[in-house]
Design a protein around this motif. Structure first.
Motif, PDB file in Angstrom:
ATOM      1  N   ARG A   1      33.265 -63.682 -17.590  1.00 55.59           N
ATOM      2  CA  ARG A   1      32.824 -65.022 -16.557  1.00 55.59           C
ATOM      3  C   ARG A   1      31.889 -65.779 -16.957  1.00 55.59           C
ATOM      4  O   ARG A   1      32.140 -67.082 -16.505  1.00 55.59           O
ATOM      5  CB  ARG A   1      33.266 -64.028 -15.782  1.00 55.59           C
ATOM      6  N   LEU A   2      31.206 -65.567 -17.841  1.00 51.94           N
ATOM      7  CA  LEU A   2      29.821 -66.295 -18.386  1.00 51.94           C
ATOM      8  C   LEU A   2      30.575 -67.326 -18.238  1.00 51.94           C
ATOM      9  O   LEU A   2      29.741 -68.504 -17.886  1.00 51.94           O
ATOM     10  CB  LEU A   2      28.774 -65.673 -18.349  1.00 51.94           C
TER      11      LEU A   2
ATOM     12  N   ALA B   1      27.938 -52.389 -10.555  1.00 53.69           N
ATOM     13  CA  ALA B   1      27.572 -53.654  -8.310  1.00 53.69           C
ATOM     14  C   ALA B   1      27.871 -53.808  -8.259  1.00 53.69           C
ATOM     15  O   ALA B   1      28.662 -54.738  -7.591  1.00 53.69           O
ATOM     16  CB  ALA B   1      26.113 -53.451  -8.930  1.00 53.69           C
ATOM     17  N   ILE B   2      28.065 -56.056  -9.526  1.00 49.92           N
ATOM     18  CA  ILE B   2      28.008 -56.561  -8.539  1.00 49.92           C
ATOM     19  C   ILE B   2      29.176 -57.671  -9.401  1.00 49.92           C
ATOM     20  O   ILE B   2      30.282 -58.299  -8.624  1.00 49.92           O
ATOM     21  CB  ILE B   2      26.460 -57.625  -8.808  1.00 49.92           C
ATOM     22  N   CYS B   3      29.714 -57.108 -10.626  1.00 50.52           N
ATOM     23  CA  CYS B   3      30.023 -58.309 -11.919  1.00 50.52           C
ATOM     24  C   CYS B   3      31.726 -57.686 -11.788  1.00 50.52           C
ATOM     25  O   CYS B   3      31.701 -56.761 -12.494  1.00 50.52           O
ATOM     26  CB  CYS B   3      30.075 -59.049 -12.675  1.00 50.52           C
ATOM     27  N   ILE B   4      32.155 -56.655 -10.778  1.00 49.96           N
ATOM     28  CA  ILE B   4      32.835 -55.738 -11.002  1.00 49.96           C
ATOM     29  C   ILE B   4      34.418 -56.029 -11.017  1.00 49.96           C
ATOM     30  O   ILE B   4      34.852 -57.517 -11.236  1.00 49.96           O
ATOM     31  CB  ILE B   4      33.229 -54.844  -9.176  1.00 49.96           C
ATOM     32  N   PRO B   5      35.510 -55.536 -11.428  1.00 53.41           N
ATOM     33  CA  PRO B   5      36.479 -55.809 -11.106  1.00 53.41           C
ATOM     34  C   PRO B   5      37.164 -56.247 -10.257  1.00 53.41           C
ATOM     35  O   PRO B   5      36.602 -56.269  -9.344  1.00 53.41           O
ATOM     36  CB  PRO B   5      37.091 -54.393 -11.829  1.00 53.41           C
ATOM     37  N   GLY B   6      38.023 -57.557 -10.859  1.00 54.99           N
ATOM     38  CA  GLY B   6      39.097 -57.578  -9.677  1.00 54.99           C
ATOM     39  C   GLY B   6      38.251 -58.791  -8.722  1.00 54.99           C
ATOM     40  O   GLY B   6      38.028 -59.668  -9.695  1.00 54.99           O
ATOM     41  N   HIS B   7      37.399 -58.732  -7.747  1.00 49.90           N
ATOM     42  CA  HIS B   7      36.760 -59.858  -6.826  1.00 49.90           C
ATOM     43  C   HIS B   7      34.961 -58.812  -6.857  1.00 49.90           C
ATOM     44  O   HIS B   7      34.835 -58.770  -6.116  1.00 49.90           O
ATOM     45  CB  HIS B   7      36.921 -59.362  -5.128  1.00 49.90           C
ATOM     46  N   PRO B   8      34.573 -60.065  -8.589  1.00 51.45           N
ATOM     47  CA  PRO B   8      32.827 -60.231  -8.574  1.00 51.45           C
ATOM     48  C   PRO B   8      32.667 -60.044  -6.875  1.00 51.45           C
ATOM     49  O   PRO B   8      32.673 -61.080  -6.259  1.00 51.45           O
ATOM     50  CB  PRO B   8      32.917 -60.735  -9.422  1.00 51.45           C
ATOM     51  N   ARG B   9      31.297 -59.772  -6.240  1.00 50.57           N
ATOM     52  CA  ARG B   9      30.498 -60.110  -6.022  1.00 50.57           C
ATOM     53  C   ARG B   9      29.464 -60.753  -6.251  1.00 50.57           C
ATOM     54  O   ARG B   9      27.836 -61.055  -6.329  1.00 50.57           O
ATOM     55  CB  ARG B   9      29.825 -58.809  -5.166  1.00 50.57           C
ATOM     56  N   CYS B  10      29.183 -62.531  -6.158  1.00 52.06           N
ATOM     57  CA  CYS B  10      28.691 -63.011  -6.628  1.00 52.06           C
ATOM     58  C   CYS B  10      28.133 -63.598  -5.526  1.00 52.06           C
ATOM     59  O   CYS B  10      27.027 -63.887  -6.326  1.00 52.06           O
ATOM     60  CB  CYS B  10      30.085 -64.719  -6.478  1.00 52.06           C
ATOM     61  N   SER B  11      27.503 -63.312  -4.843  1.00 45.75           N
ATOM     62  CA  SER B  11      27.049 -63.635  -3.492  1.00 45.75           C
ATOM     63  C   SER B  11      25.337 -62.756  -3.885  1.00 45.75           C
ATOM     64  O   SER B  11      24.338 -63.409  -3.481  1.00 45.75           O
ATOM     65  CB  SER B  11      27.028 -63.671  -2.293  1.00 45.75           C
TER      66      SER B  11
ATOM     67  N   ARG C   1      33.438 -73.050 -11.355  1.00 42.38           N
ATOM     68  CA  ARG C   1      34.991 -72.916 -11.747  1.00 42.38           C
ATOM     69  C   ARG C   1      35.497 -72.509 -10.766  1.00 42.38           C
ATOM     70  O   ARG C   1      36.918 -72.682 -10.916  1.00 42.38           O
ATOM     71  CB  ARG C   1      35.786 -73.297 -12.694  1.00 42.38           C
ATOM     72  N   GLU C   2      35.372 -71.411  -9.740  1.00 42.91           N
ATOM     73  CA  GLU C   2      35.920 -70.317  -9.280  1.00 42.91           C
ATOM     74  C   GLU C   2      37.497 -69.609  -9.354  1.00 42.91           C
ATOM     75  O   GLU C   2      38.088 -69.970  -8.634  1.00 42.91           O
ATOM     76  CB  GLU C   2      36.161 -71.264  -8.251  1.00 42.91           C
ATOM     77  N   VAL C   3      37.431 -69.591 -10.988  1.00 43.62           N
ATOM     78  CA  VAL C   3      38.156 -68.494 -11.466  1.00 43.62           C
ATOM     79  C   VAL C   3      38.185 -67.214 -11.927  1.00 43.62           C
ATOM     80  O   VAL C   3      38.602 -66.501 -12.667  1.00 43.62           O
ATOM     81  CB  VAL C   3      38.193 -69.224 -12.771  1.00 43.62           C
ATOM     82  N   GLN C   4      36.369 -67.251 -11.659  1.00 40.64           N
ATOM     83  CA  GLN C   4      36.621 -65.751 -11.741  1.00 40.64           C
ATOM     84  C   GLN C   4      37.368 -64.347 -10.810  1.00 40.64           C
ATOM     85  O   GLN C   4      37.074 -63.306 -12.619  1.00 40.64           O
ATOM     86  CB  GLN C   4      34.514 -64.833 -10.822  1.00 40.64           C
TER      87      GLN C   4
ATOM     88  N   VAL D   1      40.098 -64.132 -11.731  1.00 38.82           N
ATOM     89  CA  VAL D   1      41.250 -63.916 -12.491  1.00 38.82           C
ATOM     90  C   VAL D   1      41.057 -63.755 -13.537  1.00 38.82           C
ATOM     91  O   VAL D   1      41.793 -63.041 -14.395  1.00 38.82           O
ATOM     92  CB  VAL D   1      42.217 -65.242 -12.351  1.00 38.82           C
ATOM     93  N   LEU D   2      39.518 -63.626 -14.144  1.00 38.17           N
ATOM     94  CA  LEU D   2      39.183 -63.113 -15.301  1.00 38.17           C
ATOM     95  C   LEU D   2      38.521 -61.703 -15.206  1.00 38.17           C
ATOM     96  O   LEU D   2      38.161 -61.230 -14.315  1.00 38.17           O
ATOM     97  CB  LEU D   2      38.413 -64.875 -16.031  1.00 38.17           C
ATOM     98  N   PRO D   3      38.459 -60.629 -16.257  1.00 38.13           N
ATOM     99  CA  PRO D   3      39.125 -61.272 -17.300  1.00 38.13           C
ATOM    100  C   PRO D   3      40.699 -61.624 -17.913  1.00 38.13           C
ATOM    101  O   PRO D   3      41.296 -60.799 -17.550  1.00 38.13           O
ATOM    102  CB  PRO D   3      38.912 -60.278 -18.535  1.00 38.13           C
ATOM    103  N   VAL D   4      41.266 -61.822 -19.287  1.00 39.90           N
ATOM    104  CA  VAL D   4      42.685 -61.856 -18.802  1.00 39.90           C
ATOM    105  C   VAL D   4      43.293 -60.044 -19.690  1.00 39.90           C
ATOM    106  O   VAL D   4      42.618 -60.070 -20.397  1.00 39.90           O
ATOM    107  CB  VAL D   4      43.098 -63.007 -20.053  1.00 39.90           C
ATOM    108  N   ARG D   5      43.765 -60.247 -19.611  1.00 39.70           N
ATOM    109  CA  ARG D   5      43.809 -58.855 -20.222  1.00 39.70           C
ATOM    110  C   ARG D   5      45.631 -58.317 -19.527  1.00 39.70           C
ATOM    111  O   ARG D   5      46.213 -59.022 -19.172  1.00 39.70           O
ATOM    112  CB  ARG D   5      43.635 -57.542 -19.927  1.00 39.70           C
TER     113      ARG D   5
END
Ligand code: SF4
Length: 347
Positions: free
Chosen positions: A143-144, A186-196, A209-212, A214-218
């Motif tokens: 994601r980074l 706790a924050i950069c979790i799978p699915g919907h990360p807690r970016c705030s 780019r607001e694509v967090q 859908v990443l990572p791709v597997r």
């Protein structure tokens, strides 16, 4: 401020209070990292504490029997981890005078230690600037740096490894790795990360780019193979018929009630007594269902029904089987679902 210093500042304020973080002893880091493979932190805490009460030093563990070690591991699953840990500490005693080597290359040669664990031990216990890259860290860095390649591919992993190496500080590499572990949990979790809540938003390309989400791709996950089994609870007085699984393969050397894999649509009524007769020389009559459970491993799912079996007669048992007094039921390392059945039926 660099990405690393931003992350470390966040970590010093938010680090999880975990029992294995009380000191950076290499043996303790090793045990915790092996327990944490495939297992949630909350589930590991009690196991780790109990383990350290019984095996407080590497030397104590090295002198313990495999059966006792497996009993203390019981419930964590993936028992080859415990066996390899035992082999590993014995090797450290034999080759390194009881001290875990202080560099990732030598740690990596120990049984059951992969690159992630070697990096975690070398960085946390010995302050070596070595990444500890697991699924959490791959997710964060994909994601980074907005990496859209399949993260299960070796090439992608190597690329991410290089990016982490570039970000890794010379000071506090162990804390940097642990900070990534905490951020991933706790924050950069799978699915919907807690970016705030994330301290790294200003470095994060996926966020920009607001694509967090859908990443990572597997690649899509394969469904585990569904296997139906019948298992017999054979009681003779105050003892139960149990057998040890083969020394290789799934749940190697763990104990279980006699069981058989059923073909599709076949009934256990003939197959289970025949198996018990052929393998264990005991005559039984199949009775009613006592317990049912579904137990999922990484590649297969056991759908297992336990039947009451009336014991009629029998000869001497083979070396891999025994009559277990019900009062000693907690003394054996049980194969997962059999532990569930034993606990439910003979509390
Ligand atoms: S900003 Fe969001 S996606 Fe990026 S690292 Fe932080 S939590 Fe993960």
């Amino acid at each position: 401020m660099t990405l690393a210093s931003q992350l470390l500042t966040w970590y010093y304020e938010n680090a999880r209070d975990l029992p294995w973080r009380q000191n950076n002893d290499a043996y303790k880091v090793w045990v915790s990292e092996i327990m944490l493979q495939q297992t949630r932190v909350e589930a590991v805490k009690n196991y780790y504490t109990r383990w350290m009460e019984r095996f407080p030093t590497l030397d104590t563990l090295a002198r313990s029997s495999e059966q006792e070690v497996l009993t203390y591991w019981q419930g964590l699953g993936y028992y080859s981890r415990a066996r390899n840990l035992l082999l590993g500490v014995r090797e450290v005693c034999a080759r390194y005078d009881g001290k875990v080597p202080d560099n990732a290359a030598e740690i990596l040669r120990l049984p059951g230690v992969g690159e992630y664990t070697a990096g975690a031990i070398a960085s946390i216990a010995y302050n070596r600037p070595v990444p500890a890259v697991d699924g959490n860290v791959l997710r964060i860095f994909s994601r980074l740096f907005c990496i859209e390649d399949d993260i299960t591919k070796q090439g992608t992993k190597r690329k991410i490894h290089g990016l982490i190496q570039n970000c890794m500080p010379k000071e506090q590499p162990g804390n940097f790795n642990q900070a990534l572990m905490d951020l991933g949990s706790a924050i950069c979790i799978p699915g919907h990360p807690r970016c705030s809540l994330c301290p790294l938003t200003k470095y994060c390309e996926a966020y920009a780019r607001e694509v967090q989400d859908v990443l990572p791709v597997r690649p899509p996950r394969k469904q585990p193979l569904h296997v139906t089994l019948a298992s017999g609870i054979v009681k003779n007085g105050e003892s139960l018929l149990v057998r040890q699984r083969p020394s290789t393969g799934l749940l190697a050397k763990m104990w279980e009630f006699p069981s058989i894999e059923l073909e599709k649509n076949s009934a256990p009524s003939a197959m289970l007594p025949a198996l018990i007769k052929a393998d264990l020389a005991q005559e039984i009559v199949l009775g009613q269902k006592l317990f049912h459970c579904i137990h999922t491993f990484s590649h297969r799912k056991w759908d297992i029904t336990f039947f009451d079996c009336r014991w009629l007669d029998g000869g001497a048992l083979p070396p891999f089987a025994r009559w277990l007094p019900i009062s000693e039921i907690t003394s054996l390392p049980w194969a997962g679902p059999h532990l569930k059945a034993a606990a439910a039926l003979f509390k």
